[in-house]
Motif scaffolding. Structure first.
Motif, mmCIF file in Angstrom:
data_model
loop_
_atom_site.group_PDB
_atom_site.id
_atom_site.type_symbol
_atom_site.label_atom_id
_atom_site.label_comp_id
_atom_site.label_asym_id
_atom_site.label_seq_id
_atom_site.Cartn_x
_atom_site.Cartn_y
_atom_site.Cartn_z
ATOM 1 N N PHE A 1 -7.492 10.776 -2.254
ATOM 2 C CA PHE A 1 -6.461 10.814 -1.220
ATOM 3 C C PHE A 1 -6.849 11.852 -0.171
ATOM 4 N N GLU B 1 1.993 1.934 -3.425
ATOM 5 C CA GLU B 1 0.901 2.584 -4.166
ATOM 6 C C GLU B 1 0.792 4.059 -3.792
ATOM 7 N N ASN B 2 0.940 4.359 -2.502
ATOM 8 C CA ASN B 2 0.859 5.755 -2.070
ATOM 9 C C ASN B 2 1.987 6.590 -2.656
ATOM 10 N N LYS B 3 3.173 5.992 -2.712
ATOM 11 C CA LYS B 3 4.306 6.692 -3.329
ATOM 12 C C LYS B 3 4.021 6.937 -4.812
ATOM 13 N N PRO C 1 -5.456 6.415 0.559
ATOM 14 C CA PRO C 1 -4.117 6.999 0.490
ATOM 15 C C PRO C 1 -4.071 8.288 1.313
ATOM 16 N N TYR C 2 -3.109 8.350 2.212
ATOM 17 C CA TYR C 2 -3.118 9.428 3.210
ATOM 18 C C TYR C 2 -1.703 9.964 3.419
ATOM 19 N N TYR C 3 -1.584 11.290 3.394
ATOM 20 C CA TYR C 3 -0.284 11.939 3.521
ATOM 21 C C TYR C 3 -0.323 12.944 4.671
ATOM 22 N N SER D 1 0.836 -1.200 0.000
ATOM 23 C CA SER D 1 0.000 0.000 0.000
ATOM 24 C C SER D 1 0.876 1.257 0.000
ATOM 25 N N GLN D 2 2.041 1.178 0.648
ATOM 26 C CA GLN D 2 2.931 2.344 0.644
ATOM 27 C C GLN D 2 3.553 2.561 -0.726
ATOM 28 N N GLN E 1 -5.282 3.832 7.226
ATOM 29 C CA GLN E 1 -4.834 2.488 6.836
ATOM 30 C C GLN E 1 -6.014 1.515 6.883
ATOM 31 N N LEU F 1 4.632 4.507 7.001
ATOM 32 C CA LEU F 1 4.497 5.452 5.888
ATOM 33 C C LEU F 1 5.840 5.680 5.194
#
Ligand code: 3PG
Length: 211
Positions: free
Chosen positions: A92, A8-10, A112-114, A5-6, A107, A131
């Motif tokens: 996001f 994907e977030n990147k 997707p979270y920043y 998942s990280q 999560q 993260l």
């Protein structure tokens, strides 16, 4: 650690730029007018900040009018805002700072979270929670480019979306850094006055960044 998942977030962070418009829309009409121009100019994303009571109306409008773009929610500071973002189908969510309970909830929701970091300690907290992609806020006030270069050595696996003080003058310098995937800024969001008085100038400005 390999967290799919990280990854994907990147990956998402590298596709929503080069510049994510950080929008504090006055109302739905302002949001609609901007979405129209964003679409015309190939803007791939928008972060709608939750800074007004009517901000969710603007979020809905953006999701409706920019179906091929990544519409995210910004200024998330409470759990219910994350849940609402997920329910509305936001792509996001972003926060100015980091709260472990919000990281865990995102999560759990698969959103997707920043969260925002402004120091090595906050970055260590984010990293300890799995993260690998975060917002760097307030970028210019928290040390800007020298700070991001300094953080790159001890944290080579972290990537950033700096926001706060980014402008047409410095955004390319930020994007040239190896640990910056995109930047966010409000300067690419036209005001209602600019839309009414000089739409051609607005379009030319957007095309310069996104063309
Ligand atoms: C943010 O929330 O990311 C910032 O308020 C945007 O900062 P800017 O207005 O300096 O671009």
């Amino acid at each position: 650690m390999h967290d799919p998942s990280q990854e994907e977030n990147k990956q998402l962070l590298s596709t929503i730029g080069p510049v994510v418009p950080v929008a504090d829309f006055i109302d739905e009409g302002h949001a609609s007018a901007c979405c129209e121009l964003f679409t015309e100019c190939g803007v791939p994303s928008v972060e709608v900040t939750l800074r007004r009571p009517n901000a969710w109306d603007s979020v809905r409008k953006c999701i409706e009018l920019m179906p091929n773009a990544q519409v995210g929610i910004g200024t998330v500071i409470e759990a219910d805002q994350l849940r609402q973002a997920k329910d509305l189908g936001a792509a996001f969510a972003i926060s100015p700072g980091i709260l472990p309970e919000l990281v865990l909830l995102a999560q759990e929701l698969g959103l997707p979270y920043y969260p925002g970091v402004a120091s090595a300690s906050e970055l260590m907290l984010a990293r300890s929670m799995g993260l690998r992609a975060v917002k760097f806020f307030p970028a210019e006030a928290a040390g800007g480019i020298p700070m991001l270069k300094s953080l790159g050595s001890p944290f080579p696996d972290m990537v950033f979306c700096p926001t706060g003080g980014i402008s047409v003058k410095n955004y390319q310098d930020y994007l040239a850094l190896g640990n910056v995937s995109c930047v966010g800024g409000s300067w690419v969001v036209p005001s209602q006055a600019a839309l009414a008085e000089s739409p051609d100038t607005v379009i030319a400005g957007l095309k310069q960044v996104y063309g």
